[in-house]
Design a protein around this motif. Structure first.
Motif, PDB file in Angstrom:
ATOM      1  N   SER A 336       2.178 -92.829 -69.547  1.00 64.79           N
ATOM      2  CA  SER A 336       3.247 -91.911 -69.152  1.00 64.79           C
ATOM      3  C   SER A 336       4.352 -91.795 -70.197  1.00 64.79           C
ATOM      4  O   SER A 336       4.881 -90.700 -70.431  1.00 64.79           O
ATOM      5  CB  SER A 336       3.855 -92.354 -67.810  1.00 64.79           C
ATOM      6  N   ASN A 337       4.735 -92.916 -70.834  1.00 65.56           N
ATOM      7  CA  ASN A 337       5.809 -92.836 -71.818  1.00 65.56           C
ATOM      8  C   ASN A 337       5.398 -92.043 -73.055  1.00 65.56           C
ATOM      9  O   ASN A 337       6.207 -91.337 -73.656  1.00 65.56           O
ATOM     10  CB  ASN A 337       6.310 -94.236 -72.202  1.00 65.56           C
ATOM     11  N   ALA A 355       3.396 -77.834 -73.892  1.00 64.71           N
ATOM     12  CA  ALA A 355       4.221 -78.789 -73.138  1.00 64.71           C
ATOM     13  C   ALA A 355       3.959 -78.670 -71.639  1.00 64.71           C
ATOM     14  O   ALA A 355       3.820 -79.687 -70.934  1.00 64.71           O
ATOM     15  CB  ALA A 355       5.699 -78.545 -73.435  1.00 64.71           C
ATOM     16  N   ILE A 356       3.869 -77.428 -71.138  1.00 66.58           N
ATOM     17  CA  ILE A 356       3.597 -77.204 -69.709  1.00 66.58           C
ATOM     18  C   ILE A 356       2.228 -77.743 -69.330  1.00 66.58           C
ATOM     19  O   ILE A 356       2.053 -78.383 -68.282  1.00 66.58           O
ATOM     20  CB  ILE A 356       3.718 -75.701 -69.371  1.00 66.58           C
ATOM     21  N   GLU A 357       1.247 -77.534 -70.185  1.00 67.62           N
ATOM     22  CA  GLU A 357      -0.106 -78.008 -69.902  1.00 67.62           C
ATOM     23  C   GLU A 357      -0.151 -79.538 -69.886  1.00 67.62           C
ATOM     24  O   GLU A 357      -0.831 -80.149 -69.037  1.00 67.62           O
ATOM     25  CB  GLU A 357      -1.078 -77.457 -70.935  1.00 67.62           C
ATOM     26  N   LEU A 358       0.564 -80.175 -70.799  1.00 69.26           N
ATOM     27  CA  LEU A 358       0.631 -81.647 -70.809  1.00 69.26           C
ATOM     28  C   LEU A 358       1.235 -82.180 -69.516  1.00 69.26           C
ATOM     29  O   LEU A 358       0.761 -83.176 -68.953  1.00 69.26           O
ATOM     30  CB  LEU A 358       1.461 -82.127 -72.010  1.00 69.26           C
ATOM     31  N   ALA A 359       2.284 -81.519 -69.033  1.00 68.69           N
ATOM     32  CA  ALA A 359       2.926 -81.939 -67.780  1.00 68.69           C
ATOM     33  C   ALA A 359       1.978 -81.717 -66.602  1.00 68.69           C
ATOM     34  O   ALA A 359       1.869 -82.567 -65.701  1.00 68.69           O
ATOM     35  CB  ALA A 359       4.223 -81.175 -67.574  1.00 68.69           C
ATOM     36  N   GLY A 362      -0.560 -84.307 -66.499  1.00 68.09           N
ATOM     37  CA  GLY A 362       0.050 -85.540 -66.002  1.00 68.09           C
ATOM     38  C   GLY A 362       0.036 -85.590 -64.492  1.00 68.09           C
ATOM     39  O   GLY A 362      -0.238 -86.647 -63.889  1.00 68.09           O
ATOM     40  N   GLU A 363       0.296 -84.444 -63.842  1.00 69.05           N
ATOM     41  CA  GLU A 363       0.250 -84.382 -62.372  1.00 69.05           C
ATOM     42  C   GLU A 363      -1.161 -84.688 -61.864  1.00 69.05           C
ATOM     43  O   GLU A 363      -1.329 -85.408 -60.876  1.00 69.05           O
ATOM     44  CB  GLU A 363       0.675 -82.998 -61.887  1.00 69.05           C
ATOM     45  N   GLU A 364      -2.154 -84.147 -62.533  1.00 70.16           N
ATOM     46  CA  GLU A 364      -3.542 -84.406 -62.124  1.00 70.16           C
ATOM     47  C   GLU A 364      -3.906 -85.878 -62.309  1.00 70.16           C
ATOM     48  O   GLU A 364      -4.511 -86.502 -61.431  1.00 70.16           O
ATOM     49  CB  GLU A 364      -4.496 -83.541 -62.951  1.00 70.16           C
ATOM     50  N   GLN A 365      -3.519 -86.420 -63.447  1.00 74.24           N
ATOM     51  CA  GLN A 365      -3.875 -87.806 -63.758  1.00 74.24           C
ATOM     52  C   GLN A 365      -3.170 -88.795 -62.833  1.00 74.24           C
ATOM     53  O   GLN A 365      -3.764 -89.793 -62.400  1.00 74.24           O
ATOM     54  CB  GLN A 365      -3.497 -88.110 -65.212  1.00 74.24           C
ATOM     55  N   ASP A 366      -1.902 -88.529 -62.523  1.00 76.08           N
ATOM     56  CA  ASP A 366      -1.079 -89.495 -61.778  1.00 76.08           C
ATOM     57  C   ASP A 366      -0.813 -89.043 -60.349  1.00 76.08           C
ATOM     58  O   ASP A 366       0.250 -89.304 -59.790  1.00 76.08           O
ATOM     59  CB  ASP A 366       0.253 -89.702 -62.520  1.00 76.08           C
ATOM     60  N   SER A 367      -1.786 -88.391 -59.739  1.00 74.38           N
ATOM     61  CA  SER A 367      -1.578 -87.835 -58.388  1.00 74.38           C
ATOM     62  C   SER A 367      -1.319 -88.905 -57.334  1.00 74.38           C
ATOM     63  O   SER A 367      -0.748 -88.616 -56.284  1.00 74.38           O
ATOM     64  CB  SER A 367      -2.802 -86.998 -57.977  1.00 74.38           C
ATOM     65  N   GLU A 368      -1.704 -90.158 -57.610  1.00 77.73           N
ATOM     66  CA  GLU A 368      -1.488 -91.237 -56.649  1.00 77.73           C
ATOM     67  C   GLU A 368      -0.151 -91.947 -56.862  1.00 77.73           C
ATOM     68  O   GLU A 368       0.209 -92.838 -56.092  1.00 77.73           O
ATOM     69  CB  GLU A 368      -2.624 -92.276 -56.751  1.00 77.73           C
ATOM     70  N   ASP A 369       0.570 -91.566 -57.894  1.00 78.76           N
ATOM     71  CA  ASP A 369       1.852 -92.201 -58.218  1.00 78.76           C
ATOM     72  C   ASP A 369       2.977 -91.204 -57.944  1.00 78.76           C
ATOM     73  O   ASP A 369       3.208 -90.272 -58.716  1.00 78.76           O
ATOM     74  CB  ASP A 369       1.872 -92.623 -59.687  1.00 78.76           C
ATOM     75  N   ALA A 370       3.685 -91.410 -56.822  1.00 79.85           N
ATOM     76  CA  ALA A 370       4.711 -90.444 -56.394  1.00 79.85           C
ATOM     77  C   ALA A 370       5.822 -90.282 -57.436  1.00 79.85           C
ATOM     78  O   ALA A 370       6.297 -89.163 -57.679  1.00 79.85           O
ATOM     79  CB  ALA A 370       5.319 -90.891 -55.062  1.00 79.85           C
ATOM     80  N   LYS A 374       6.582 -86.749 -59.492  1.00 78.63           N
ATOM     81  CA  LYS A 374       7.902 -86.112 -59.458  1.00 78.63           C
ATOM     82  C   LYS A 374       8.412 -85.859 -60.874  1.00 78.63           C
ATOM     83  O   LYS A 374       9.001 -84.814 -61.173  1.00 78.63           O
ATOM     84  CB  LYS A 374       8.874 -87.001 -58.688  1.00 78.63           C
ATOM     85  N   LYS A 375       8.181 -86.832 -61.762  1.00 80.54           N
ATOM     86  CA  LYS A 375       8.636 -86.680 -63.152  1.00 80.54           C
ATOM     87  C   LYS A 375       7.966 -85.479 -63.818  1.00 80.54           C
ATOM     88  O   LYS A 375       8.626 -84.647 -64.451  1.00 80.54           O
ATOM     89  CB  LYS A 375       8.338 -87.944 -63.945  1.00 80.54           C
ATOM     90  N   TRP A 376       6.627 -85.373 -63.691  1.00 83.44           N
ATOM     91  CA  TRP A 376       5.907 -84.276 -64.351  1.00 83.44           C
ATOM     92  C   TRP A 376       6.301 -82.926 -63.753  1.00 83.44           C
ATOM     93  O   TRP A 376       6.440 -81.939 -64.484  1.00 83.44           O
ATOM     94  CB  TRP A 376       4.397 -84.476 -64.262  1.00 83.44           C
ATOM     95  N   ARG A 377       6.502 -82.888 -62.444  1.00 80.73           N
ATOM     96  CA  ARG A 377       6.926 -81.624 -61.821  1.00 80.73           C
ATOM     97  C   ARG A 377       8.331 -81.224 -62.293  1.00 80.73           C
ATOM     98  O   ARG A 377       8.589 -80.044 -62.523  1.00 80.73           O
ATOM     99  CB  ARG A 377       6.899 -81.761 -60.305  1.00 80.73           C
ATOM    100  N   ALA A 378       9.205 -82.223 -62.415  1.00 82.59           N
ATOM    101  CA  ALA A 378      10.560 -81.926 -62.888  1.00 82.59           C
ATOM    102  C   ALA A 378      10.532 -81.393 -64.318  1.00 82.59           C
ATOM    103  O   ALA A 378      11.258 -80.445 -64.655  1.00 82.59           O
ATOM    104  CB  ALA A 378      11.431 -83.178 -62.795  1.00 82.59           C
ATOM    105  N   MET A 379       9.687 -81.989 -65.153  1.00 82.83           N
ATOM    106  CA  MET A 379       9.589 -81.521 -66.533  1.00 82.83           C
ATOM    107  C   MET A 379       8.993 -80.115 -66.584  1.00 82.83           C
ATOM    108  O   MET A 379       9.449 -79.243 -67.328  1.00 82.83           O
ATOM    109  CB  MET A 379       8.740 -82.489 -67.364  1.00 82.83           C
ATOM    110  N   ARG A 380       7.989 -79.877 -65.741  1.00 77.48           N
ATOM    111  CA  ARG A 380       7.365 -78.554 -65.717  1.00 77.48           C
ATOM    112  C   ARG A 380       8.352 -77.508 -65.182  1.00 77.48           C
ATOM    113  O   ARG A 380       8.399 -76.375 -65.677  1.00 77.48           O
ATOM    114  CB  ARG A 380       6.091 -78.609 -64.853  1.00 77.48           C
TER     115      ARG A 380
END
Length: 551
Positions: A336-337, A355-359, A362-370, A374-380
């Motif tokens: 994530s970092n 940048a949007i695609e990377l975010a 990230g949502e797909e990869q970390d779907s089990e980590d709330a 939230k971080k990837w959605r905020a960045m997107r």
């Protein structure tokens, strides 16, 4: 308590530290405001102010210190001030003579050998005097200097640990203060390697002490941060000197970072390695540090790898090429970092689609980590908003609002085409979500909008809410508020079974005076006294409340 014999009223531990402060001259300023009223400055980790009032007969009428100590009636700074004030008052009583001037003449007239002999004799009896004399000069070599530091550390540990080696909560702040003072004094040397060696000794002891000390107050964490910062400063100084100093210090930091004391505290070891980045401007130093980080990375778990990747990233930024950095970001983007850094760099370069695609990935990869979702959605959201994609930004703002982020309600006001219905839509979405995060935002929202009907509905559903909304609702719904308040009081009384809970019940009643009025509160007290006449502890607390109301 009297200045003449205050020692009889203060714990031995506090007295021991206070007397040392007094002898070391830590009482740096004494001002007499009026006869017997003093303001004293005592030097600790920072300067603390002690205020005290002393009567002519020596009785201490008032004493207070600005330090946070709350484990007893008198802290070490106050007791040090008592020693100093007592000395001053005793000197005043001897105003017909000038002892210090006479003593100076006597000492000046003494033969040097006789004076040295006298000091040696006294130093054998007084450990504090012995340490003070030793502190006036530096030992001849680095080894003896470090030995002196180690002895001082052992002395501090002996002062604060019990016979089992445990340092209790009441002792941790003073232990950390004394270690911090030792760090400040003994690291004040020109040789950066020696400075780091001093800080390392204290860092190692502080980390080791985490296993056998109650550091719930966080004093050790601050000490650890200070020691690492001292090592970082030493590395910064070494980088400006001849190559040998930087080479020595880098090797020491590498060895220190592998010490077993960090087995349970890997993040502290990583912070220590961050300090070594100050030496990374020299190419082979950078290479050596990178090799060590990679070796640690191969053995580390997923959590520790994130810290190590941050250090690697910084090493590449400081001395690597753009191509090397891009390879690194591609290779480790699943962390994530690293993904966050890749998104930030792509956005700064104007590559918003990337940048949007990377975010999104990230949502797909970390779907089990709330938290990460939230971080990837905020960045997107920020990226869509910045590029004028309002529709996508609005969708994400709704997701984030329902996920517990109230600040996105303001964003929706700017983005929504139908701002007139926004509030009602937001309330409904939050209710439908049925999660505690959505409920928290809902309550904040109705409070922010001063929505009295929703506050009333909430109070009917959960009577304890009346303590939050009662005063605002009382003007519009006085009868309903009184009824809900009564329900809440009676339910609370029914659940109460000990004196602590009875006191809380009385606190709720007392707070209700401002909401339903004194008369209705008194009526509730009468009813409680009748319903719970066989609970003497409750009746006792209700009687106290009645006296307080009528006082």
């Amino acid at each position: 308590m009297n200045l003449t014999h205050f020692e009889n009223r203060i714990s031995e531990v506090i007295l021991k530290r206070a007397h040392r402060y007094f002898l070391e001259g830590r009482v740096t300023d004494v001002r007499e405001i009026t006869g017997g009223e003093f303001e004293v400055v005592v030097e600790g980790t920072t300067d603390y102010e002690v205020s005290l009032v002393v009567e002519a007969n020596g009785d201490i009428l008032y004493s207070e210190c600005s330090c946070p100590y709350d484990m007893g009636p008198v802290c070490k700074h106050e007791a040090a001030a008592y020693y100093e004030i007592r000395k001053i008052l005793q000197e005043r009583r001897l105003s017909n003579s000038v002892p210090s001037a006479e003593l100076t003449k006597i000492l000046e007239a003494m033969p040097r050998k006789e004076l040295i002999s006298l000091l040696l004799e006294q130093a054998q009896k007084d450990q504090l005097l012995r340490e003070k004399l030793i502190g006036h000069g530096k030992p001849a070599g680095d080894g003896s200097y470090i030995s002196g530091v180690e002895r001082a550390i052992e002395k501090i540990e002996d002062n604060y640990s019990d016979r089992y080696g445990f340092i209790g909560y009441a002792e941790t702040m003073d232990y950390a203060d004394d270690m911090e003072e030792l760090l400040d004094k003994r690291s004040d040397v020109e040789d950066p390697v020696l400075k780091a060696e001093v800080a390392w000794r204290i860092l190692r002891k502080a980390v080791g002490a985490l296993k056998y000390a109650d550091d719930s107050g966080g004093s050790f964490e601050l000490l650890i941060d200070s020691a690492i910062e001292t090592i970082r400063q030493a590395a910064e100084e070494a980088a400006k000197e001849e190559r040998e100093a930087g080479e020595k210090l880098l090797e020491r930091i590498v060895v220190w970072s592998a010490d077993k004391v960090f087995d349970e505290w890997k993040y502290i070891s990583h912070n220590l390695l961050f300090a070594a980045l100050e030496l990374a401007d020299v190419p082979d130093f950078r290479k050596r540090l990178m090799e060590w980080i990679m070796e640690l990375f191969r053995k580390a778990d997923e959590y520790d790898r994130r810290d190590l990747l941050d250090i690697q990233m910084e090493l590449i930024v400081r001395g690597g090429s753009e191509e090397e950095l891009n390879r690194f970001l591609d290779e480790y983007v699943q962390y994530s970092n690293v993904r966050e850094e890749a998104i930030r760099r792509a956005a700064n370069a104007g590559a918003f689609k990337e940048a949007i695609e990377l975010a999104r990935q990230g949502e797909e990869q970390d779907s089990e980590d709330a938290g990460l979702m939230k971080k990837w959605r905020a960045m997107r959201f920020n990226l869509h908003k910045e590029t004028g994609q309002k529709r996508e930004a609005e969708k994400l703002a709704w997701m984030l609002l329902v996920d517990g982020e109230l600040n996105y309600y303001g964003e929706l006001r700017e983005l929504s085409a139908d701002s007139g219905q926004l509030y009602e839509t937001a309330k409904q979405k939050l209710k439908d979500a049925g999660t505690w995060r959505a409920e928290r935002v809902f309550l904040s929202l109705i409070d922010q909008e001063n929505d009295l009907p929703e506050m009333m509905a909430r109070s009917w559903a959960k009577p304890s809410s009346i303590t939050s909304y009662g005063k605002r609702l009382a003007g519009e719904y006085p009868e309903e508020v009184a009824e809900i308040y009564e329900t809440y009081i009676m339910d609370t009384a029914k659940r109460s079974s000990n004196r602590g809970q009875y006191r809380e019940l009385c606190n709720i009643l007392k707070a209700g005076i401002g909401t339903i009025g004194k008369v209705q509160v008194e009526s509730l007290i009468v009813r409680l006294e009748a319903d719970y006449r066989r609970r003497p502890a409750m009746l006792d607390e209700l009687e106290r409340l009645k006296r307080e109301i009528h006082s």
